[in-house]
Design a protein around this motif. Structure first.
Motif, mmCIF file in Angstrom:
data_model
loop_
_atom_site.group_PDB
_atom_site.id
_atom_site.type_symbol
_atom_site.label_atom_id
_atom_site.label_comp_id
_atom_site.label_asym_id
_atom_site.label_seq_id
_atom_site.Cartn_x
_atom_site.Cartn_y
_atom_site.Cartn_z
ATOM 1 N N SER A 127 -2.437 17.376 -6.151
ATOM 2 C CA SER A 127 -3.467 16.340 -6.232
ATOM 3 C C SER A 127 -2.970 15.128 -5.434
ATOM 4 O O SER A 127 -2.143 14.347 -5.912
ATOM 5 C CB SER A 127 -3.711 15.944 -7.696
ATOM 6 O OG SER A 127 -4.639 14.883 -7.769
ATOM 7 N N ALA A 128 -3.445 15.015 -4.191
ATOM 8 C CA ALA A 128 -2.967 13.972 -3.290
ATOM 9 C C ALA A 128 -3.778 12.703 -3.502
ATOM 10 O O ALA A 128 -4.968 12.652 -3.174
ATOM 11 C CB ALA A 128 -3.077 14.447 -1.844
ATOM 12 N N ASN A 129 -3.156 11.674 -4.048
ATOM 13 C CA ASN A 129 -3.875 10.438 -4.347
ATOM 14 C C ASN A 129 -3.286 9.220 -3.645
ATOM 15 O O ASN A 129 -3.647 8.084 -3.945
ATOM 16 C CB ASN A 129 -3.896 10.194 -5.858
ATOM 17 C CG ASN A 129 -2.513 10.308 -6.467
ATOM 18 O OD1 ASN A 129 -1.518 10.227 -5.754
ATOM 19 N ND2 ASN A 129 -2.460 10.505 -7.766
ATOM 20 N N ASP A 136 -1.726 7.794 0.466
ATOM 21 C CA ASP A 136 -1.663 8.137 1.891
ATOM 22 C C ASP A 136 -0.478 9.044 2.170
ATOM 23 O O ASP A 136 -0.559 9.977 2.981
ATOM 24 C CB ASP A 136 -1.530 6.859 2.726
ATOM 25 C CG ASP A 136 -2.860 6.153 2.915
ATOM 26 O OD1 ASP A 136 -3.893 6.740 2.539
ATOM 27 O OD2 ASP A 136 -2.853 5.021 3.437
ATOM 28 N N SER A 146 1.144 11.247 0.124
ATOM 29 C CA SER A 146 0.973 12.629 -0.322
ATOM 30 C C SER A 146 -0.125 13.344 0.466
ATOM 31 O O SER A 146 -0.019 14.533 0.763
ATOM 32 C CB SER A 146 0.666 12.674 -1.825
ATOM 33 O OG SER A 146 -0.486 11.903 -2.131
ATOM 34 N N ARG A 147 -1.196 12.610 0.839
ATOM 35 C CA ARG A 147 -2.236 13.234 1.665
ATOM 36 C C ARG A 147 -1.687 13.601 3.045
ATOM 37 O O ARG A 147 -2.014 14.650 3.597
ATOM 38 C CB ARG A 147 -3.437 12.285 1.805
ATOM 39 C CG ARG A 147 -4.342 12.253 0.580
ATOM 40 C CD ARG A 147 -5.687 11.622 0.909
ATOM 41 N NE ARG A 147 -5.535 10.208 1.257
ATOM 42 C CZ ARG A 147 -5.582 9.215 0.376
ATOM 43 N NH1 ARG A 147 -5.752 9.482 -0.907
ATOM 44 N NH2 ARG A 147 -5.447 7.956 0.764
ATOM 45 N N THR A 169 0.305 16.868 2.621
ATOM 46 C CA THR A 169 -0.523 18.064 2.423
ATOM 47 C C THR A 169 -1.208 18.466 3.726
ATOM 48 O O THR A 169 -1.278 19.659 4.066
ATOM 49 C CB THR A 169 -1.577 17.833 1.325
ATOM 50 O OG1 THR A 169 -2.377 16.689 1.657
ATOM 51 C CG2 THR A 169 -0.918 17.604 -0.014
ATOM 52 N N LEU A 170 -1.712 17.495 4.477
ATOM 53 C CA LEU A 170 -2.347 17.818 5.756
ATOM 54 C C LEU A 170 -1.334 18.339 6.766
ATOM 55 O O LEU A 170 -1.620 19.281 7.526
ATOM 56 C CB LEU A 170 -3.050 16.578 6.313
ATOM 57 C CG LEU A 170 -4.312 16.133 5.576
ATOM 58 C CD1 LEU A 170 -4.788 14.781 6.101
ATOM 59 C CD2 LEU A 170 -5.417 17.178 5.733
ATOM 60 N N LEU A 180 -2.391 9.256 8.994
ATOM 61 C CA LEU A 180 -1.945 8.777 7.691
ATOM 62 C C LEU A 180 -0.456 8.437 7.705
ATOM 63 O O LEU A 180 -0.030 7.457 7.080
ATOM 64 C CB LEU A 180 -2.239 9.827 6.622
ATOM 65 C CG LEU A 180 -3.715 10.014 6.259
ATOM 66 C CD1 LEU A 180 -3.896 11.238 5.365
ATOM 67 C CD2 LEU A 180 -4.259 8.771 5.563
#
Length: 838
Positions: free
Chosen positions: A446-448, A450, A452-453, A456-457, A483
């Protein structure tokens, strides 16, 4: 003049560089201890010629004795005249005036020239030589002469560390001279850790000779490490002033340094001056190219310094690492901060850094070559944080240690479904070569933020790229880069830009690949990231771009640099081999290109490859087989080499090329036409190639409109992205198309005129039209053997490549000689080129 050392490898490129250098009044040969300055000059002096003159210059050899260099002018006078007494500067100039033929005086081992009179005499000598005297100074650091002035007026030639460093092939030759033959992976590792330092390679060869496991010599702490340590301590460290030596030992805990880090570690306020002076003294410290202001020690020197620090001041090590950790937490990259905290046994500091910056730390797992000291886990973990094993797992990920990573992950306590732990599991899957598991793990996060997003990307994009899903890889990688830049994630920025450069290179978007590759290198330099495997990937991608632009020397240089970062990454090693094979093929060296691929397969030893890498290897070899006329082998490679869903446009171009050679123009046109127009699903490289093949097929079919349509598509894309290679490897048939049909296009293409006027060493698998000049034409199989005769392969090697007996090859060679009226291989190849058979 001293003798050459035993087993010396004669290096023609170095001799040629010295031949060119000594045309100047003054030549400086400057490099640290053990870099082979004296040996290179001795080898050159034995074969010296200057320019095109038949007159051989007289070479005199003297060695500086005094630390101040005061005796150098006197030695020069002694070398140029019959008497040996010390004379003043006027006597030296008169001796130069009286010379009847050119003289080259080599002054070896100049430690320092600080005597004012000596400096003045040497300066006058350089001005007064008038072509009769050429002076060569061999030294470990530049003398206090007005070098800046002589660089401007052309009086100075310089050879430095990079010029004297061994290439990988020269490293292999030096090992062979000591009866040591290594597999490629170990050879690359040795070249990486020595960086071409001749003394280091020689010491490794001596330690490896007769060793049952030579690959373990590099890091077993045995004879090699001891010999290197003794040499560097005696020749470099101990002779330094006490204050300089203390600075070196204090900074030994950080192999990469900038002014701020030096000041944080040592407590000084003149870090920039310290680094500049250390570099000037050639203390095995080099400045990175780029604006970041970072320096780094040679890997073996860094290892020796660290060992000396532990021996001389072990009580200071922990505090020095704590200072470095604090600086990196504020200004540097978190992975380095965490590593220094672990080395300082600051367990709480390491865990705190990990919890704060785990997306960037995990996103940069392919960060360094394992030349540095590894942190040791505490003997008992009863009173330590349950997340500490994750910090050690990150350190193991950083150097590619899969088993070590798994061991620490097993020890970790806490919730294994939380994002940080899942990110580590995904990184482990990446290291194990399982991109689908990597995608699965990251999809559960659960990327909440910048950070962690971005992670994941990044992981999704890397996994898609590895699987060959090029269309699906671009968006997540671009998102990750944006990001990571917003969040200031140094390693993630480098990783995302590097992978995007690889992706765009594969998609044939050459300008975007070059821009992203340069961006990755600049970002890496800004943060002091010098040894990341990602930087090997970006150099490989840039080499592919330069190859398509027909800038071969730059591409070769980039591949050599990529090899230094490829140890332990079979995908990167094979990717480098495929690009290098294309470069060899493009220069007409078919046999050498095939040998590059065969070596890569042999050294691979069955290791699993990413689908994109495996397919690239197969299709590159298929292209080479077609150039050799072995169409059956090419088709087998297309059908069975890797995942057929990867690079379908490339595979279609190979099939169409084979059909054209067989005279099946209609089939070739149908196959190529599917990919002969730009689309998001096909790489521009293969769109250009397919369009060219469509045009060639149209000409064979007498279809003028098909010829013009294909040529227009190919030239439009080529001018947009600066493609050259697809036209050059097409040989004479493509040149004829450009010359005869490009002027008929509605838009003038300057590139067409440039390429039509050029020459290509290849005939693209075509007979080229000269066959009719032979009374008895060559058969297809004889043409195939003829193409292999261009290289250095023996009859036995050709037979093995073609899967026939050596007697069959001998028969073909005999027929080739008879039909071409040649008596030997070289004569046959030259005659074939005259007839445009090659």
């Amino acid at each position: 003049m001293p003798d050459l050392p035993p087993g010396y490898v004669m290096r023609e490129r170095v001799v040629a560089q010295l031949d060119a250098a000594v045309r100047s009044p003054l030549t400086l040969v400057t490099a640290p201890a053990g870099w082979g300055k004296t040996a290179a000059l001795v080898a050159w002096a034995r074969t010296v010629r200057i320019g095109d003159s038949a007159e051989t210059p007289v070479v005199r050899w003297v060695t500086s004795h005094s630390e101040s260099g005061a005796d150098v002018p006197g030695q020069l006078l002694g070398a140029l005249s019959t008497h040996q007494e010390k004379s003043d500067g006027d006597d030296l100039l008169r001796a130069v005036d009286s010379l009847q033929q050119p003289h080259v005086v080599v002054v070896d081992d100049v430690r320092e020239i600080s005597d004012p009179d000596a400096l003045a005499e040497l300066e006058a000598l350089v001005r007064h030589g008038m072509g009769r005297l050429r002076l060569v100074l061999s030294c470990r650091r530049d003398p206090s002469l007005p070098l800046y002035r002589w660089r401007v007026n052309g009086s100075l030639a310089e050879m430095r560390t990079n010029d004297l460093s061994l290439t990988i092939s020269e490293t292999a030759q030096l090992l062979a001279a000591h009866d040591v033959v290594l597999p490629s992976a170990t050879l690359y590792a040795l070249h990486s850790i020595t960086e071409g330092w001749p003394a280091g390679v020689r010491l490794a060869a001596m330690a490896m000779r007769g060793h049952p496991e030579p690959e373990r010599v590099l890091d077993d702490g045995g004879a090699f490490s001891t010999a290197v340590g003794d040499f560097l301590t005696g020749e470099v460290i101990d002779p330094l002033p006490a204050e300089t030596r203390r600075l070196l030992l204090e900074t030994a805990i950080a192999p990469r340094l900038n002014a701020g880090l030096v000041e944080a570690i040592t407590g000084r306020d003149d870090g920039a001056r310290v680094l500049a002076e250390l570099k000037g003294s050639n203390a095995f410290l080099t400045r990175n190219a780029g604006p970041g202001g970072w320096y780094r020690f040679h890997p073996l020197f860094a290892r020796t310094l660290h060992a000396e620090l532990l021996r001389r001041s072990p009580e200071r090590v922990s505090d020095l690492h704590r200072r470095a950790a604090a600086w990196h937490n504020t200004y540097g990259i978190p992975a380095e901060a965490m590593r220094h905290a672990l080395l300082a046994e600051d367990w709480s500091g390491a865990v705190e850094t990990l919890e704060r910056s785990w997306p960037d730390i995990v996103g940069g797992v392919r960060f360094d070559r394992p030349h540095e000291a590894a942190p040791h886990a505490p003997a008992s973990e009863e009173n330590t944080d349950p997340r500490l094993p994750l910090a050690f797992a990150a350190e193991r990920l950083r150097v590619g240690d899969l088993e070590g990573t798994r061991d620490f992950l097993r020890r970790c306590g806490g919730d294994r479904t939380e994002p940080m732990f899942r990110a580590f599991t995904a990184a482990e899957a990446w290291l194990a070569g399982d991109p689908r598991k990597m995608i699965s793990e990251m999809s559960e996060i659960s990327a909440n933020t910048d950070e962690s997003r971005a992670l994941t990307l990044l992981d999704e994009g890397e996994a898609r790229l590895r699987l060959g899903e090029l269309g699906a890889a671009g968006a997540p990688l671009h998102g990750a880069l944006v990001l990571a830049q917003r969040a200031g994630m140094a390693q993630a920025q480098v990783c995302a830009a590097s992978q995007l450069a690889v992706l765009e290179s594969l998609r044939g978007r050459l300008r975007a690949a070059a821009r992203l590759g340069r961006q990755a290198l600049v970002t890496a330099d800004r943060f002091g990231i010098t040894d990341a495997t990602d930087l090997g990937w970006v150099r490989m991608a840039l080499a592919g771009v330069y190859g398509e632009w027909d800038r071969i020397s730059e591409a070769d240089r980039l591949l050599d640099e990529a090899l230094d970062l490829a140890a332990g990454d079979p995908d990167l090693l094979v990717s480098i081999a495929t690009v290098r094979a294309k470069l060899r093929h493009g220069s007409g060296r078919l046999a050498a290109a095939l040998e590059v691929l065969h070596t890569a397969r042999r050294e691979l030893g069955g290791a699993p490859l990413a689908p994109t890498v495996e397919r690239s290897l197969a299709l590159t070899e298929a292209e080479l087989r077609i150039s050799g006329g072995d169409l059956g082998a090419a088709r087998r490679l297309v059908a069975t080499g890797g995942d057929p869903d990867v690079f379908p446009g490339w595979a279609a171009c190979v099939d169409a090329s084979a059909a054209l050679i067989e005279g099946k123009a209609a089939a070739a046109a149908t196959t190529a036409a599917q990919f002969a127009t730009p689309s998001v699903d096909n790489a521009l490289t293969w769109t250009v190639q397919a369009a060219i093949l469509t045009s060639l097929a149209g000409r064979a079919l007498g279809d003028r409109n098909r010829v013009l349509r294909g040529l227009e598509v190919a030239l439009d894309i080529a001018e947009e992205e600066s493609f050259r290679r697809p036209f050059l490897v097409g040989g004479h048939p493509v040149r004829d198309l450009l010359a005869n049909f490009a002027p008929l296009l509605p838009v003038y293409h300057p590139l067409a005129a440039e390429l039509a006027a050029g020459s290509s060493p290849l005939a693209g698998g075509s007979r080229g039209g000269g066959d009719g000049n032979l009374v008895e034409p060559l058969t297809e199989r004889e043409l195939t053997v003829l193409r292999y005769l261009q290289g250095t392969m023996s009859n036995l090697e050709i037979a093995s490549t073609l899967y026939v007996s050596v007697n069959t090859v001998k028969t073909h060679v005999k027929n080739i000689y008879r039909k071409l009226h040649a008596g030997r291989r070289r004569e046959a190849v030259e005659r074939a080129r005259e007839l445009r058979l090659l």
